[in-house]
Scaffold this active site. Structure first.
Site, PDB file in Angstrom:
ATOM      1  CG  HIS A  30      -1.925   0.997   1.359  1.00  0.00           C
ATOM      2  ND1 HIS A  30      -1.659   2.305   1.719  1.00  0.00           N
ATOM      3  CD2 HIS A  30      -3.270   0.928   1.185  1.00  0.00           C
ATOM      4  CE1 HIS A  30      -2.789   2.985   1.746  1.00  0.00           C
ATOM      5  NE2 HIS A  30      -3.783   2.179   1.419  1.00  0.00           N
ATOM      6  CG  ASP A  35       0.265  -2.618   6.142  1.00  0.00           C
ATOM      7  OD1 ASP A  35      -0.668  -2.744   6.965  1.00  0.00           O
ATOM      8  OD2 ASP A  35       0.138  -2.028   5.054  1.00  0.00           O
ATOM      9  CD  GLN A  95      -6.971  -4.965   4.140  1.00  0.00           C
ATOM     10  OE1 GLN A  95      -7.978  -5.647   4.365  1.00  0.00           O
ATOM     11  NE2 GLN A  95      -7.051  -3.682   3.833  1.00  0.00           N
ATOM     12  CE  LYS A 103      -7.378  -0.555   6.307  1.00  0.00           C
ATOM     13  NZ  LYS A 103      -8.346  -0.308   5.230  1.00  0.00           N
ATOM     14  CB  CYS A 108      -3.648   3.333  -1.637  1.00  0.00           C
ATOM     15  SG  CYS A 108      -4.811   4.670  -1.314  1.00  0.00           S
TER      16      CYS A 108
END
Length: 408
Positions: free
Chosen positions: A125, A202, A205, A228, A366
């Site tokens: 991202h 990261d 998700q 999220k 993104c």
């Protein structure tokens, strides 16, 4: 109770799904962008705002003490949720992007030297690309990216080939927000540590999909956003190994992050407070705690099985539609399905689906370098969560088929 019956009860906790859009029952398939909020989280933030509002750490009254206790209990809940050694390793921020910027600003800028390298992947991202570029440019270091295979998996051979003693930082997503690819973080961390590099994950998700264990992964930093994970916007987390956080200078200046201020010299607070300048998002942190409790009440085994079934059914359905190509077919995928329709712009497909009450995302998500790698400008992305069911999948597949027929 069957799994379907169980998740219908979960679904009932999300009032947003009772609305109609364009006269049709709303099908929300945009959870990779943000999750809907269950009643328990909405009620928790409502109660805080109605009865408990107070600033933390410095109050001299009962409600301020209560807010401080609840805020720090939320920090402990996050530490336990990702299996950090201590709540001192949990820094509250606005979201994944700010967490990565904090690490890039306070860590990368202090370790990178001219000629050093930061290794990313083609599936990152923008929020896990740009902060490292800014730090590298300032220090005259280089940013490299490991390749992605045609099926959307990380090219581990290329990743290993690009690792070297010059590599000081590896930043990688645990799950691609476009491809759905779930990366082998344990292996990536082991390989990176062999050359002395530190690893930031990261986890934006992955946190709503499966259990995260920072100690098992042995990652050095990890970032995720509350929104999220069924929590409100504006709250997120940077995890960092305490020995690294202790070495890092403040990211911002102001209240809470100091121990003493004079015009001659300021001394800074211990971690994690050193990185939480100003009034924090107290209500957001407390609501994040409620969101974690919600996830734990279901359990990741059930969550993972439910989402896997939805993704499999959606993939099978979409695969049968002519002139539709799925982008990202890795063996290990999260509940994300990106696709393109031959002869149609992704935005047009998104609008046609919206007219049928189906909420998806359309664009480059993104991830412009990833779009370039696949030779496309964008995709339509459907993403599934605990509140979706097989009827949602059927409605989605039917809507895509109808949209595709318009462009034959």
């Amino acid at each position: 109770m069957s799994q379907d019956s169980y998740f219908e009860k979960v679904r009932a906790q999300f009032p947003a799904l009772t609305q109609k859009v364009h006269g049709k029952d709303w099908v929300y398939l945009d959870s990779a962008a943000t999750t809907l909020k269950p009643e328990s989280v909405s009620q928790r933030i409502y109660n805080f705002n109605k009865y408990e509002v107070s600033n933390v750490h410095r109050g001299a009254h009962t409600i301020a003490d209560k807010a401080t206790v609840n805020y720090e209990n939320a920090r402990q809940a996050v530490a336990e949720f990702i299996n950090a050694k201590s709540q001192d390793e949990i820094v509250f921020v606005r979201g994944t992007t700010e967490a990565i910027n904090l690490a890039a600003h306070s860590y990368a800028r202090n370790v990178l030297k001219e000629g050093d390298e930061v290794l990313l992947t083609e599936m990152e991202h923008h929020g896990n690309i740009v902060p490292w570029q800014l730090a590298a440019e300032e220090k005259k270091a280089k940013v490299l990216a490991a390749k992605v295979l045609d099926n959307g998996e990380l090219d581990m051979a290329d990743f290993r080939a690009k690792l070297s003693p010059k590599t000081k930082i590896v930043a990688v997503t645990a799950c691609s927000n476009v491809l759905g690819t779930v990366n082998d973080i344990s292996t990536i961390v082991k390989e990176a540590h062999k050359v002395g590099a530190k690893v930031l994950v990261d986890a934006a998700q992955i946190v709503s999909q499966e259990a995260v264990d920072v100690q098992a992964w042995d990652c050095d930093f990890l970032a995720f956003s509350g929104h999220k994970l069924f929590a409100p916007f504006g709250i997120g987390v940077l995890y960092g190994k305490k020995e690294l956080l202790d070495q890092m200078p403040p990211y911002q200046g102001g209240g809470s992050m100091i121990t003493n201020v004079s015009f001659e010299k300021t001394t800074f607070n211990d971690v994690p407070f050193r990185f939480e300048a100003g009034t924090p998002n107290v209500g957001g942190a407390i609501a994040l705690h409620a969101a974690i409790d919600f996830v734990k009440s279901i359990g990741f085994d059930k969550i993972k099985a439910h989402k896997k079934a939805l993704l499999q059914a959606a993939t099978e359905g979409i695969s049968k539609i002519p002139n539709v190509r799925i982008i990202g077919t890795a063996a290990n995928k999260g509940p994300i399905l990106s696709f393109v329709v031959e002869g149609a712009h992704h935005s047009d497909i998104g609008q046609i689906l919206d007219q049928q009450g189906i909420a998806v995302r359309a664009g480059h998500h993104c991830t412009q370098p990833l779009m370039k790698r696949f030779g496309i400008t964008g995709t339509v992305r459907a993403s599934f969560s605990v509140y979706n069911n097989m009827q949602d999948v059927e409605s989605f597949v039917k809507a895509v088929k109808k949209a595709q027929e318009l462009f034959q």
